[in-house]
Design a protein around this motif. Sequence first.
Motif, PDB file in Angstrom:
ATOM      1  N   ALA A 140       0.676  -1.068   0.088  1.00  0.00           N
ATOM      2  CA  ALA A 140       0.099   0.047   0.035  1.00  0.00           C
ATOM      3  C   ALA A 140       0.710   1.318   0.073  1.00  0.00           C
ATOM      4  N   ASP A 141       1.974   1.212   0.616  1.00  0.00           N
ATOM      5  CA  ASP A 141       3.038   2.224   0.567  1.00  0.00           C
ATOM      6  C   ASP A 141       4.003   2.347  -0.409  1.00  0.00           C
ATOM      7  N   SER A 142       4.539   1.129  -0.654  1.00  0.00           N
ATOM      8  CA  SER A 142       5.854   1.012  -1.644  1.00  0.00           C
ATOM      9  C   SER A 142       5.412  -0.122  -2.556  1.00  0.00           C
ATOM     10  N   GLU A 143       6.532   0.344  -3.714  1.00  0.00           N
ATOM     11  CA  GLU A 143       6.562  -0.740  -4.784  1.00  0.00           C
ATOM     12  C   GLU A 143       7.126  -2.207  -4.398  1.00  0.00           C
ATOM     13  N   TYR A 144       6.892  -3.073  -4.997  1.00  0.00           N
ATOM     14  CA  TYR A 144       7.489  -4.254  -4.458  1.00  0.00           C
ATOM     15  C   TYR A 144       9.221  -4.185  -4.224  1.00  0.00           C
ATOM     16  N   GLU A 145       9.548  -3.458  -5.299  1.00  0.00           N
ATOM     17  CA  GLU A 145      11.298  -3.410  -5.148  1.00  0.00           C
ATOM     18  C   GLU A 145      11.673  -2.686  -3.933  1.00  0.00           C
ATOM     19  N   GLN A 146      10.843  -1.905  -3.662  1.00  0.00           N
ATOM     20  CA  GLN A 146      11.277  -0.912  -2.250  1.00  0.00           C
ATOM     21  C   GLN A 146      10.760  -1.548  -0.937  1.00  0.00           C
ATOM     22  N   VAL A 147      10.075  -2.517  -1.018  1.00  0.00           N
ATOM     23  CA  VAL A 147       9.718  -3.461   0.262  1.00  0.00           C
ATOM     24  C   VAL A 147      10.859  -4.043   0.633  1.00  0.00           C
ATOM     25  N   GLN A 148      11.076  -3.625   2.222  1.00  0.00           N
ATOM     26  CA  GLN A 148      12.310  -4.549   2.843  1.00  0.00           C
ATOM     27  C   GLN A 148      11.637  -5.426   3.723  1.00  0.00           C
ATOM     28  N   ILE A 149      12.168  -6.554   3.393  1.00  0.00           N
ATOM     29  CA  ILE A 149      11.851  -7.808   4.316  1.00  0.00           C
ATOM     30  C   ILE A 149      11.743  -7.820   5.832  1.00  0.00           C
ATOM     31  N   ARG A 150      12.975  -6.996   6.160  1.00  0.00           N
ATOM     32  CA  ARG A 150      12.757  -6.806   7.615  1.00  0.00           C
ATOM     33  C   ARG A 150      11.661  -5.766   8.129  1.00  0.00           C
ATOM     34  N   ASP A 151      11.248  -4.981   7.507  1.00  0.00           N
ATOM     35  CA  ASP A 151      10.156  -4.119   7.704  1.00  0.00           C
ATOM     36  C   ASP A 151       8.938  -4.991   7.567  1.00  0.00           C
ATOM     37  N   VAL A 152       8.819  -5.870   6.768  1.00  0.00           N
ATOM     38  CA  VAL A 152       7.495  -6.871   6.724  1.00  0.00           C
ATOM     39  C   VAL A 152       7.724  -7.672   8.178  1.00  0.00           C
ATOM     40  N   ALA A 153       8.743  -8.283   8.312  1.00  0.00           N
ATOM     41  CA  ALA A 153       8.696  -8.852   9.798  1.00  0.00           C
ATOM     42  C   ALA A 153       8.310  -8.104  10.984  1.00  0.00           C
ATOM     43  N   GLN A 154       8.854  -6.765  11.136  1.00  0.00           N
ATOM     44  CA  GLN A 154       8.473  -6.011  12.078  1.00  0.00           C
ATOM     45  C   GLN A 154       7.101  -5.814  12.210  1.00  0.00           C
ATOM     46  N   SER A 155       6.486  -5.218  11.066  1.00  0.00           N
ATOM     47  CA  SER A 155       5.190  -5.215  10.920  1.00  0.00           C
ATOM     48  C   SER A 155       4.089  -6.261  11.329  1.00  0.00           C
ATOM     49  N   ALA A 156       4.683  -7.531  10.946  1.00  0.00           N
ATOM     50  CA  ALA A 156       4.004  -8.831  11.327  1.00  0.00           C
ATOM     51  C   ALA A 156       4.158  -9.178  12.984  1.00  0.00           C
ATOM     52  N   GLY A 157       5.376  -8.662  13.600  1.00  0.00           N
ATOM     53  CA  GLY A 157       5.438  -8.897  14.981  1.00  0.00           C
ATOM     54  C   GLY A 157       6.385 -10.224  15.142  1.00  0.00           C
ATOM     55  N   VAL A 158       7.141 -10.483  14.154  1.00  0.00           N
ATOM     56  CA  VAL A 158       8.073 -11.680  14.314  1.00  0.00           C
ATOM     57  C   VAL A 158       9.490 -11.172  14.097  1.00  0.00           C
ATOM     58  N   ALA A 159      10.531 -12.053  14.349  1.00  0.00           N
ATOM     59  CA  ALA A 159      11.680 -11.715  14.188  1.00  0.00           C
ATOM     60  C   ALA A 159      12.178 -12.096  12.838  1.00  0.00           C
ATOM     61  N   LEU A 160      13.324 -11.435  12.038  1.00  0.00           N
ATOM     62  CA  LEU A 160      13.613 -11.771  10.821  1.00  0.00           C
ATOM     63  C   LEU A 160      13.952 -13.381  10.509  1.00  0.00           C
ATOM     64  N   GLY A 161      14.496 -13.593  11.494  1.00  0.00           N
ATOM     65  CA  GLY A 161      14.819 -15.191  11.293  1.00  0.00           C
ATOM     66  C   GLY A 161      13.480 -16.188  11.429  1.00  0.00           C
ATOM     67  N   THR A 162      12.572 -15.490  12.076  1.00  0.00           N
ATOM     68  CA  THR A 162      11.261 -16.392  12.116  1.00  0.00           C
ATOM     69  C   THR A 162      10.403 -16.363  10.707  1.00  0.00           C
ATOM     70  N   LEU A 163      10.694 -15.255   9.992  1.00  0.00           N
ATOM     71  CA  LEU A 163       9.745 -14.857   8.877  1.00  0.00           C
ATOM     72  C   LEU A 163      10.798 -16.082   7.992  1.00  0.00           C
ATOM     73  N   TYR A 164      12.066 -15.935   8.022  1.00  0.00           N
ATOM     74  CA  TYR A 164      12.847 -16.948   6.940  1.00  0.00           C
ATOM     75  C   TYR A 164      12.515 -18.529   7.304  1.00  0.00           C
ATOM     76  N   ARG A 165      11.917 -18.715   8.474  1.00  0.00           N
ATOM     77  CA  ARG A 165      11.325 -20.322   8.614  1.00  0.00           C
ATOM     78  C   ARG A 165      10.107 -20.480   7.850  1.00  0.00           C
ATOM     79  N   TYR A 166       9.535 -19.643   7.610  1.00  0.00           N
ATOM     80  CA  TYR A 166       8.253 -19.733   7.016  1.00  0.00           C
ATOM     81  C   TYR A 166       8.710 -19.660   5.322  1.00  0.00           C
ATOM     82  N   PHE A 167       9.147 -18.470   4.841  1.00  0.00           N
ATOM     83  CA  PHE A 167       9.475 -18.182   3.610  1.00  0.00           C
ATOM     84  C   PHE A 167      10.850 -18.196   3.213  1.00  0.00           C
TER      85      PHE A 167
END
Length: 207
Positions: free
Chosen positions: A37-64
Amino acid sequence: MVQQAQGTAGGRSPEDMPAWQLARRRQIIDAALAALADSEYEQVQIRDVAQSAGVALGTLYRYFSSKEHLYAAVLQSWAEPASRSFDARSAGLDPVERIRVRMRRVIRAFERQPRLYKVQVSLQSTADPQARALLSDFGRTAQGWLTADFAALGPGHDRDTAAMLWSVISTMLSDAVIHGGRPMADVYRLADRFIDLVEPRLRAALG
């Protein structure tokens, strides 16, 4: 380029997850979709997605396994409910009208979420095998709906006609959404025109 965590086993199949992990996976997917909603795909940072989801970056990478894998799952998750809703509501439609309505809904969905269409195009070149698998499932599912709609044309003809219509829509959407080379009204018009050309054969086959 694949954004991937080294040394992680990310990308477990949802079928192997208990309910609490499925809920967390859903939470990550929702956060990734919201990021568009705020950024194009190329500008999305995976660490920001993890923070928004309330999980650690390492946790996100256990799912994806990568950003590409995550956004392929976003596409799949975004499309499935709309398809189920359409199938439930369109059972009584005339077969030709059903195809027209389905195509308009597909085009309208990407018109409302153009960044998701750009994600789909961007992922065509992904090197992540899990992202490629989900993207292939997404494409097969979309063409599968159309193949079923064209079933009266007979084996082979139904699949070929579905593939041609999907190709027309994809080409026109790319021109409108990515290149800005034509108005969205042209996408609707040309999809309808293709169905006009096929309609006599389809109605003859339907008897």
